[in-house]
Enzyme design. Structure first.
Site, PDB file in Angstrom:
ATOM      1  N   THR A  15      -7.075   2.186   2.376  1.00 23.12           N
ATOM      2  CA  THR A  15      -6.893   3.169   3.353  1.00 23.12           C
ATOM      3  C   THR A  15      -5.900   3.390   4.703  1.00 23.12           C
ATOM      4  OG1 THR A  15      -9.416   3.724   2.698  1.00 23.12           O
ATOM      5  CG2 THR A  15      -8.744   4.302   4.606  1.00 23.12           C
ATOM      6  N   SER A  62      -7.161  -0.270  -3.083  1.00 24.98           N
ATOM      7  CA  SER A  62      -7.406  -1.308  -4.335  1.00 24.98           C
ATOM      8  C   SER A  62      -8.318  -1.867  -4.893  1.00 24.98           C
ATOM      9  CB  SER A  62      -8.090  -2.316  -2.391  1.00 24.98           C
ATOM     10  OG  SER A  62      -9.431  -2.513  -2.655  1.00 24.98           O
ATOM     11  N   ASP A  96     -11.852  -2.131  -0.402  1.00 23.18           N
ATOM     12  CA  ASP A  96     -12.932  -2.140  -1.344  1.00 23.18           C
ATOM     13  C   ASP A  96     -12.942  -3.077  -2.274  1.00 23.18           C
ATOM     14  OD1 ASP A  96     -13.833   0.971  -0.710  1.00 23.18           O
ATOM     15  OD2 ASP A  96     -13.197   1.693  -2.454  1.00 23.18           O
TER      16      ASP A  96
HETATM   17  C1  SIN Z   1      -9.944   1.765   1.746  1.00 26.88           C
HETATM   18  O1  SIN Z   1      -9.073   0.809   2.086  1.00 26.88           O
HETATM   19  O2  SIN Z   1     -11.109   1.656   2.620  1.00 26.88           O
HETATM   20  C2  SIN Z   1     -10.544   2.795   0.135  1.00 26.88           C
HETATM   21  C3  SIN Z   1      -9.169   2.400  -0.612  1.00 26.88           C
HETATM   22  C4  SIN Z   1      -9.325   0.797  -0.730  1.00 26.88           C
HETATM   23  O3  SIN Z   1      -9.689  -0.138  -1.194  1.00 26.88           O
HETATM   24  O4  SIN Z   1      -7.455   1.049  -1.068  1.00 26.88           O
END
Ligand code: SIN
Length: 316
Positions: A15, A62, A96
Site C-alpha cells: 500500500t 504482499s 499484510d
Molecule cells: C498493505 O500494504 O497495507 C496492504 C497490501 C499489501 O500488504 O501489500
C-alpha cells in the site's frame, strides 16, 4: 559537518506504493503501483538524513509474497549489506505479510547493520498518506548508530518493533503491535528503551537452496476436522503448525491423527491462536510427538520450522 550514511532502499510493493484514482479512495487502490523513485520523490527531506541507493525488487501486493520471494529478498538485502559503503537497508513492504518477511530476514541475515521494514495503511495517492512519514522514520531508524546489532526492525507509525514480535493487529494507521523496543519521537529522534540484546546466530541456508520446504499452518477452531492434517501431508507438507486454542490445547479428537502424522516423520508444532499467546512444553508433547511454539506467533513458528527443515538441523 556530519556525514550522512549511505543506505540501500529496496521496494517490494504494498500500500505504501499503492495508487488509486482519487485522493479520497483508501480502499480501491492497486498496491505496488509506484516504484522506488516515486516513493523517494514524495519525501525530499530524506536527503537530509541519508544518501539513498534505491531499487525496486518486487511490485507486489504482499498477500502474494511467497517463501521464494523471501529467499530472493534475503539474497538482495545480504548483497547490499555486504557492500562496505552501505550502512543499513530499508525495505518497503505491504503490511499484510510484512511480519513474515521481517521474521525470515531476521533469522537468515547475520551482522550488525540495521535492516528496517516499513509500509503504510493508506495508498500513496491518499489525502494524508502515512507512507511518506513511515518511510522517513524508517530511514531515520536505519541511519541511527543505536540501531546496530538489534536484528531486523519494523518501524511503523512512530514505533520500533523487533521482527520477532511485530504483528499486524489492527486495520488502522498504527497497525503493528508487539514488544516495542523503541520509538521515533517528533519524527526525528530515535529512542530505544534498552541496549540491544545478544542475537541468536543466523541460520545458514545451503547456498543452492531454491525453495523452502513446505510447512502448512492449520487453524483449529471448534469442531475443525482432523482430516485437514492428512490433506496437508498428502499435498506434500513436511511440517505442520497447528494454530490451537489457549496454551496450544489440542482437541481430544485430533490426537490420533497427530500421533500418526508425527510418527510418520512430519514435524508437528503446537502454536496458540491467542494474540501474544505462549505455548509451553507439556507432557502431551511426549505422548503425541509434538513440540511447543513457545512465544512464537504461528507465522513465525512456521518460518522457524521451514528453516530447520531447510538447514537440516534444529536451530538454536
Ligand atoms: C498493505 O500494504 O497495507 C496492504 C497490501 C499489501 O500488504 O501489500
Amino acid at each position: 559537518m556530519t556525514t550522512r550514511p549511505t543506505l540501500a532502499l529496496i521496494t517490494t510493493g504494498g500500500t505504501i506504493a499503492g495508487a488509486a484514482a482519487s485522493k479520497t479512495d483508501t480502499t480501491g487502490y492497486v498496491a505496488g503501483s509506484l516504484g522506488a523513485a516515486a516513493l523517494l520523490a514524495a519525501v525530499p527531506e530524506l536527503g537530509d538524513v541519508a544518501e539513498l541507493q534505491a531499487e525496486e525488487l518486487f511490485a507486489l501486493d504482499s498477500k502474494d509474497m511467497t517463501p521464494a520471494h523471501w529467499l530472493a529478498l534475503a539474497h538482495r538485502v545480504r548483497a547490499r549489506l555486504d557492500d562496505p559503503a552501505i550502512a543499513g537497508v530499508v525495505v518497503t513492504h505491504g503490511t499484510d505479510t510484512l511480519e513474515e518477511s521481517a521474521y525470515f530476514l531476521d533469522r537468515v541475515l547475520a551482522g550488525d547493520k540495521p535492516v528496517v521494514l516499513t509500509g503504510a495503511m493508506r495508498p500513496a495517492t491518499a489525502l494524508s498518506a502515512d507512507g511518506p512519514m513511515n518511510l522517513y522514520e524508517a530511514v531515520r531508524v536505519a541511519a541511527d548508530p543505536a540501531s546496530a546489532g538489534r536484528g531486523v526492525l519494523v518501524a511503523f507509525a512512530g514505533t520500533i518493533l523487533p521482527a520477532a514480535s511485530a504483528r499486524k493487529q489492527r486495520g488502522e494507521l498504527a497497525a503493528f503491535a508487539g514488544d516495542a523496543c523503541g520509538r521515533i519521537e517528533a519524527a526525528t529522534t530515535v529512542r530505544y528503551f534498552a541496549p540491544p540484546v545478544p542475537r541468536r546466530p543466523a541460520v545458514a541456508l545451503p547456498a543452492t537452496l531454491a525453495e523452502l520446504p513446505r510447512v502448512d499452518l492449520l487453524y483449529v477452531a471448534a469442531g475443525s476436522a482432523p482430516d485437514l492434517l492428512d490433506a496437508a501431508v498428502g499435498a506434500g507438507a513436511c511440517g505442520i503448525v497447528l494454530v490451537l486454542p489457549g496454551n496450544g490445547s489440542l482437541p481430544d479428537y485430533w490426537e490420533e491423527a497427530v500421533v500418526r502424522t508425527a510418527a510418520a516423520g512430519v514435524a508437528v508444532v503446537r502454536a496458540s491462536r491467542c494474540v501474544g499467546g505462549t505455548v509451553s512444553a507439556r507432557s502431551v508433547d511426549e505422548r503425541l510427538g509434538t513440540r511447543p511454539a513457545g512465544r512464537l506467533t504461528p507465522a513465525a513458528a512456521r518460518i522457524e520450522l521451514m528453516l530447520e527443515l531447510a538447514a537440516g538441523a534444529p536451530q538454536s
